[in-house]
Design a protein around this motif. Sequence first.
Motif, short mmCIF file in Angstrom:
data_model
loop_
_atom_site.label_atom_id
_atom_site.label_comp_id
_atom_site.label_asym_id
_atom_site.label_seq_id
_atom_site.Cartn_x
_atom_site.Cartn_y
_atom_site.Cartn_z
N MET A 61 80.77 74.51 24.77
CA MET A 61 79.24 74.30 24.81
C MET A 61 78.50 74.92 24.04
O MET A 61 78.81 75.85 22.75
CB MET A 61 78.92 74.91 26.11
N VAL A 62 77.13 74.58 23.68
CA VAL A 62 76.40 74.55 22.78
C VAL A 62 74.59 73.59 23.32
O VAL A 62 74.87 73.44 24.10
CB VAL A 62 76.19 73.44 21.52
N THR A 63 73.72 74.88 23.17
CA THR A 63 72.58 75.15 23.72
C THR A 63 71.61 75.24 22.43
O THR A 63 71.98 75.75 21.83
CB THR A 63 72.04 76.46 24.67
N PHE A 64 70.81 74.44 22.72
CA PHE A 64 70.01 74.28 21.84
C PHE A 64 68.19 74.13 21.55
O PHE A 64 68.07 73.85 22.96
CB PHE A 64 70.25 72.69 20.71
N LEU A 65 67.19 74.40 21.05
CA LEU A 65 65.92 74.36 21.36
C LEU A 65 65.22 73.88 20.32
O LEU A 65 66.01 73.48 18.63
CB LEU A 65 65.35 75.52 21.21
N LEU A 66 64.38 72.80 20.32
CA LEU A 66 63.77 71.75 19.50
C LEU A 66 62.43 71.62 19.66
O LEU A 66 61.86 71.52 20.65
CB LEU A 66 64.26 70.36 19.82
N GLU A 67 61.58 72.25 18.49
CA GLU A 67 60.25 72.71 18.75
C GLU A 67 59.36 71.13 17.49
O GLU A 67 59.96 71.73 16.73
CB GLU A 67 59.59 73.48 19.11
N ARG A 68 58.69 71.05 18.66
CA ARG A 68 57.78 70.15 17.55
C ARG A 68 55.55 70.13 18.10
O ARG A 68 55.52 70.70 19.41
CB ARG A 68 57.80 68.47 17.52
N THR A 69 55.05 70.12 16.79
CA THR A 69 53.38 69.69 17.18
C THR A 69 53.27 68.78 16.52
O THR A 69 53.27 67.91 15.52
CB THR A 69 52.75 71.11 16.80
N ARG B 247 45.45 68.90 20.08
CA ARG B 247 47.33 68.24 19.87
C ARG B 247 48.29 68.59 20.44
O ARG B 247 48.26 69.40 21.72
CB ARG B 247 47.79 68.71 18.58
N ALA B 248 49.53 68.62 20.71
CA ALA B 248 50.52 68.05 22.11
C ALA B 248 51.88 69.21 21.64
O ALA B 248 51.82 69.28 20.46
CB ALA B 248 50.40 66.90 22.73
N ARG B 249 52.21 70.55 22.18
CA ARG B 249 53.57 70.88 21.57
C ARG B 249 54.63 70.52 22.79
O ARG B 249 54.21 70.86 24.00
CB ARG B 249 53.23 72.62 21.58
N VAL B 250 55.53 69.76 21.98
CA VAL B 250 56.55 69.75 22.38
C VAL B 250 57.92 70.69 22.38
O VAL B 250 57.94 70.84 21.46
CB VAL B 250 57.17 68.36 22.42
N ILE B 251 59.08 71.37 23.62
CA ILE B 251 59.98 71.34 23.58
C ILE B 251 60.69 70.91 24.15
O ILE B 251 61.11 70.26 25.79
CB ILE B 251 59.58 73.03 24.41
N TRP B 252 61.96 70.53 24.08
CA TRP B 252 63.28 69.81 23.86
C TRP B 252 64.29 70.76 23.97
O TRP B 252 65.11 71.45 23.15
CB TRP B 252 63.44 68.48 23.53
N ARG B 253 64.67 71.15 25.25
CA ARG B 253 66.51 72.50 25.31
C ARG B 253 67.68 71.81 26.07
O ARG B 253 66.39 70.72 27.05
CB ARG B 253 64.92 73.02 26.06
N GLU B 254 68.33 71.89 25.31
CA GLU B 254 69.30 70.76 26.39
C GLU B 254 70.75 71.76 25.76
O GLU B 254 70.39 72.96 25.27
CB GLU B 254 69.96 69.28 25.55
N GLU B 255 71.67 71.86 26.74
CA GLU B 255 73.05 72.83 26.77
C GLU B 255 73.80 71.30 26.88
O GLU B 255 73.16 70.43 27.63
CB GLU B 255 73.07 73.86 28.47
N LEU B 256 75.01 71.07 26.59
CA LEU B 256 75.89 70.37 26.58
C LEU B 256 77.10 70.62 26.28
O LEU B 256 77.41 71.54 25.46
CB LEU B 256 75.71 69.51 25.14
N ARG B 257 77.79 70.09 27.58
CA ARG B 257 79.62 70.32 27.63
C ARG B 257 80.11 69.26 27.56
O ARG B 257 80.02 68.33 28.27
CB ARG B 257 79.57 71.17 28.90
N VAL B 258 80.72 69.04 26.24
CA VAL B 258 81.75 68.23 26.26
C VAL B 258 82.90 68.43 25.59
O VAL B 258 83.52 69.13 24.25
CB VAL B 258 81.40 67.30 24.37
N PRO B 259 84.23 68.04 26.72
CA PRO B 259 85.58 68.36 26.61
C PRO B 259 86.17 68.15 25.11
O PRO B 259 85.41 67.16 24.94
CB PRO B 259 86.09 67.69 27.90
N LEU B 260 86.85 68.45 24.83
CA LEU B 260 88.50 68.58 23.26
C LEU B 260 86.84 68.78 21.59
O LEU B 260 87.34 67.68 21.15
CB LEU B 260 88.62 67.33 23.31
N PHE B 261 85.48 68.61 22.08
CA PHE B 261 84.21 68.78 20.76
C PHE B 261 84.31 70.36 20.55
O PHE B 261 83.42 70.63 21.72
CB PHE B 261 83.00 67.86 21.26
#
Length: 143
Positions: free
Chosen positions: A1-9, A105-119
Motif C-alpha cells: 500500500m502507498v499513500t501520496f499527496l500532490l499539491e499545486r497552485t 488562484r486555485a490551490r489543488v490537493i490530490w491525496r490517494e491511497e493505492l493497494r495493488v497486489p504483488l506490486f
Amino acid sequence: MVTFLLERTAPLSQDEAWRRLTEWPRHGASVPLTRVSVVPPGPTAEGTLVVARSGVGPLGFDDPMEVTVWRPPAEGVSGLCRLEKRGRVVRGWAELEVHPGPGGRARVIWREELRVPLFPGPLLGVAARSVFGRTLNRLLRGT
C-alpha cells in the motif's frame, strides 16, 4: 500500500480548476494505455462510477471508482470529491480538493491511497507520484 499527496497552485478560478480536475475522460489522456469512462454518462454526483480501463484489448483491467463525496466549490468554500476504488486489481481511495488560493488562484490537493497486489510499495509510490503528478499538471494546464 502507498499513500501520496500532490499539491499545486494554478492560475485558475476555483470553478475552472474543479471543472478541469473532474473532467474524467481527460484523465486517461495522460495515463499510458488508459481510457476513462463514466457510468451513467452525464453530470457527476455521489454514486457515479468512473472506470479507468488500462491495457491493450483483452489484456487489461478495469479500475472502477465510485464517487462517494461530491461537493463542488462555492464562493469562498473549498470543493471535495472522494472516489473509492472498487476494483479487483486496484484498491484504495482518492480525494481531490480545490481551495481558494493566493491572488484569486486555485490551490489543488490530490491525496490517494493505492493497494495493488504483488506490486512493491516503494516502486508503486514512485510510479504513482510520477503518473498522477503528470496527470494533475496536464489537467490544470488544459492540455
